[in-house]
Design an enzyme around this catalytic site. Structure first.
Site, mmCIF file in Angstrom:
data_model
loop_
_atom_site.group_PDB
_atom_site.id
_atom_site.type_symbol
_atom_site.label_atom_id
_atom_site.label_comp_id
_atom_site.label_asym_id
_atom_site.label_seq_id
_atom_site.Cartn_x
_atom_site.Cartn_y
_atom_site.Cartn_z
ATOM 1 N N TRP A 103 30.146 -15.516 23.445
ATOM 2 C CA TRP A 103 28.840 -15.435 22.775
ATOM 3 C C TRP A 103 28.392 -16.760 22.181
ATOM 4 C CZ3 TRP A 103 26.172 -11.825 24.702
ATOM 5 C CH2 TRP A 103 26.807 -10.661 25.150
ATOM 6 N N ASP A 172 26.387 -16.091 14.048
ATOM 7 C CA ASP A 172 26.204 -14.832 14.766
ATOM 8 C C ASP A 172 27.252 -13.846 14.246
ATOM 9 O OD1 ASP A 172 26.118 -12.737 16.536
ATOM 10 O OD2 ASP A 172 26.238 -13.956 18.354
ATOM 11 N N LYS A 196 26.550 -2.479 16.537
ATOM 12 C CA LYS A 196 28.000 -2.372 16.335
ATOM 13 C C LYS A 196 28.261 -1.742 14.960
ATOM 14 C CE LYS A 196 27.777 -6.192 19.309
ATOM 15 N NZ LYS A 196 28.218 -5.692 20.558
HETATM 16 N N1 PMP Z 1 26.523 -12.013 20.008
HETATM 17 C C1 PMP Z 1 27.596 -11.210 19.921
HETATM 18 C C2 PMP Z 1 28.727 -11.633 19.043
HETATM 19 C C3 PMP Z 1 27.635 -10.016 20.640
HETATM 20 O O1 PMP Z 1 28.714 -9.215 20.554
HETATM 21 C C4 PMP Z 1 26.534 -9.644 21.450
HETATM 22 C C5 PMP Z 1 26.485 -8.345 22.225
HETATM 23 N N2 PMP Z 1 27.629 -7.700 22.461
HETATM 24 C C6 PMP Z 1 25.454 -10.514 21.523
HETATM 25 C C7 PMP Z 1 25.474 -11.679 20.777
HETATM 26 C C8 PMP Z 1 24.264 -10.186 22.364
HETATM 27 O O2 PMP Z 1 23.578 -9.182 21.717
HETATM 28 P P1 PMP Z 1 22.275 -8.467 22.293
HETATM 29 O O3 PMP Z 1 22.692 -7.719 23.491
HETATM 30 O O4 PMP Z 1 21.845 -7.621 21.134
HETATM 31 O O5 PMP Z 1 21.281 -9.527 22.611
#
Ligand code: PMP
Length: 361
Positions: A103, A172, A196
């Site tokens: 991520w 994040d 989450k």
């Molecule tokens: N950052 C993290 C740490 C994630 O776990 C996720 C999704 N699992 C995302 C970003 C992306 O999130 P989204 O699908 O809501 O754009």
């Protein structure tokens, strides 16, 4: 009583049962309005009151200081990864990224068109099994911000040390928000997709120090502008009303359960028990992340004999243990232990893992 699985999904993830029951009970008639909250105007007084209460509850839950704005937005965490450089860096300005997993990489990718995105340090060469030592980070000094991923949902790497930097730290927190107490003032900006620990997908929380929103940023539309969303209480356009309501119910539930202090203790102890079961399996299961930065929320693990993966998932499924298949980027298994997961699920998983290892070891 309907059948509920033990849901280890990484997100969208399990929701608290009392929240689901309340949402079900209120679906035909919310607050005596003769309609559900999904069917009324976001400009109506009851909706605005619900939204304000959700913000107040989030501020209480996370002890958000007054000089921080709280935004409820759409587009997921990924959109924030693009909005951050657009709003908070000048065109082509340097922005620093610490990469501790998948991520962090997506954040870097989303920022690249707008800034001179630099990798301060990356765990990639090490297979994302740890956080590069602080002494090895190459901070730019003149960066608009330092972006970090508090918890890497796929690689199971969680930052455990306070990040010291001369520039604002943007984090994040998608998969670890509200999992333990944090000091919001350590960060310039925190963002988290709700799906989450906070509720359903479709709504994203941004907590940002208000003075940072005075930065000019880059040419962009109003709808992409944090300050505009703040000025309109996150109702610049039609918000995801039902998601906001569900998120509000989850916040209330977490406060009722004792808040982030209570979840912090519970989450640490549950993760420790699961890692102990993995480490104590004589290699039948393994997790390769450095123990000091193992995630408390997402526990990836591998079977020594990967040909047993499908059988492991099948037998787990028979016991109602679902959502354990690892992300395709890494394979193997992953157990996500979010706040709403009951303790009984973690106990059942550990019991099952031990029995499976005995049968197949
Ligand atoms: N950052 C993290 C740490 C994630 O776990 C996720 C999704 N699992 C995302 C970003 C992306 O999130 P989204 O699908 O809501 O754009």
């Amino acid at each position: 009583m309907s059948h509920r699985i033990f849901n280890f999904s990484a997100g969208p993830a399990t929701l608290p049962e009392p929240v689901l029951r309340q949402a079900q009970a209120e679906l035909m008639d919310w607050q005596g309005m003769g309609a559900s909250i999904a069917e009324i105007s976001h400009r109506s007084a009851p909706f605005i009151e619900m939204a304000a209460q959700a913000e107040a509850d989030l501020r209480r839950l996370l002890s958000v200081p007054d000089d921080y704005a709280v935004l409820f937005l759409q587009g997921g965490a990924t959109l924030q990864q693009a909005l951050i450089p657009l709003n908070l860096a000048a065109p082509g300005q340097v922005a620093d990224y610490l990469i501790t997993g998948h991520w962090g990489q997506t954040a870097l990718k989303q920022a690249r068109p707008y800034v001179d995105a630099r990798v301060v340090a990356s765990g990639e060469a090490n297979g994302y099994r740890g956080v590069p030592p602080r002494a090895d980070w190459c901070l730019s000094g003149d960066a608009a911000y330092l972006h970090v991923t508090a918890n890497e949902t796929i690689h199971g790497v969680e930052l455990r040390d306070r990040i010291e930097a001369d520039v604002p730290v943007f984090a994040d927190f998608s998969s670890s928000i509200a999992s333990e107490p944090i000091d919001v003032s350590d960060y310039g900006l925190i963002y988290a997709g709700a799906q989450k620990n906070l509720g359903p997908s479709g709504i994203t929380v941004v907590i940002v120090r208000r003075d940072l929103l005075n930065r000019a940023g880059q040419p962009r539309a109003d709808i992409l502008t944090y300050a505009s969303h703040m000025a309109r209480d996150s109702m610049l356009n039609t918000p995801p009303t039902f998601n906001w309501y569900l998120l509000g119910l989850c916040l209330r539930w977490m406060l009722d359960e004792g808040g982030v202090e209570a979840f912090g203790h519970r989450n640490a102890s549950r993760a420790a028990r699961l890692y102990a079961a993995i480490d104590g399996s004589e290699g039948f299961y393994r997790n390769e992340v450095a123990p000091a930065v193992r995630s408390r929320m997402n526990v990836p693990f591998f079977l020594r004999d990967a040909t047993l993966d499908a059988e492991f998932l099948r037998q787990a499924g028979e016991r109602g243990l679902m959502g354990l298949k690892g992300h395709k980027v890494v394979g193997g298994m992953r157990a996500s232990l979010y706040n709403a997961l009951p303790d009984a699920a973690v106990r059942a998983l550990i019991d099952f893992m031990q029995e499976f290892a005995q049968r197949h070891g």
